[in-house]
Motif scaffolding. Structure first.
Motif, mmCIF file in Angstrom:
data_model
loop_
_atom_site.group_PDB
_atom_site.id
_atom_site.type_symbol
_atom_site.label_atom_id
_atom_site.label_comp_id
_atom_site.label_asym_id
_atom_site.label_seq_id
_atom_site.Cartn_x
_atom_site.Cartn_y
_atom_site.Cartn_z
ATOM 1 N N LYS A 27 28.748 16.431 81.864
ATOM 2 C CA LYS A 27 28.483 15.059 82.281
ATOM 3 C C LYS A 27 27.238 14.942 83.151
ATOM 4 O O LYS A 27 26.615 13.888 83.190
ATOM 5 N N LYS A 30 24.225 15.709 80.546
ATOM 6 C CA LYS A 30 24.285 14.827 79.367
ATOM 7 C C LYS A 30 23.992 15.602 78.077
ATOM 8 O O LYS A 30 23.212 15.182 77.234
ATOM 9 N N TYR A 62 24.357 11.343 75.305
ATOM 10 C CA TYR A 62 24.333 12.802 75.364
ATOM 11 C C TYR A 62 23.449 13.338 74.243
ATOM 12 O O TYR A 62 23.331 12.719 73.196
#
Length: 88
Positions: A27, A30, A62
């Motif tokens: 996270k 990405k 992402y």
């Protein structure tokens, strides 16, 4: 997208078995990749997220992993470079 730190191990394994979890991502960076990726296995649990499809990961901003998804990464990279070089 589901965050790993909020899921129990049994929920993760059930998600993989039912193909609700197909890709993992970082996270913070990405980046998303396969669940078997060595880079993905080294990341901290609190940074790991799961996706049910590539489409979902891409729609959330992402990019593909350069290690486990070389072809998808090159395609993403080439598209990014071409977009960056467009006149404004």
């Amino acid at each position: 997208m589901e965050q790993h730190s909020f899921l129990s191990e049994s929920t993760v394994w059930l998600g993989i078995k039912n193909e609700r979890i197909v890709f993992g991502g970082n996270k913070n960076l990405k980046i998303y990749g396969t669940l078997k990726c060595a880079s993905g296995k080294r990341m901290k649990r609190e940074n790991r997220v799961f996706f049910s499809s590539e489409k979902e990961a891409l729609s959330l901003g992402y990019r593909p992993c350069g290690h486990c998804m070389k072809k998808a990464y090159q395609k993403w990279k080439n598209g990014f470079i071409q977009q960056s070089n467009r006149p404004k």
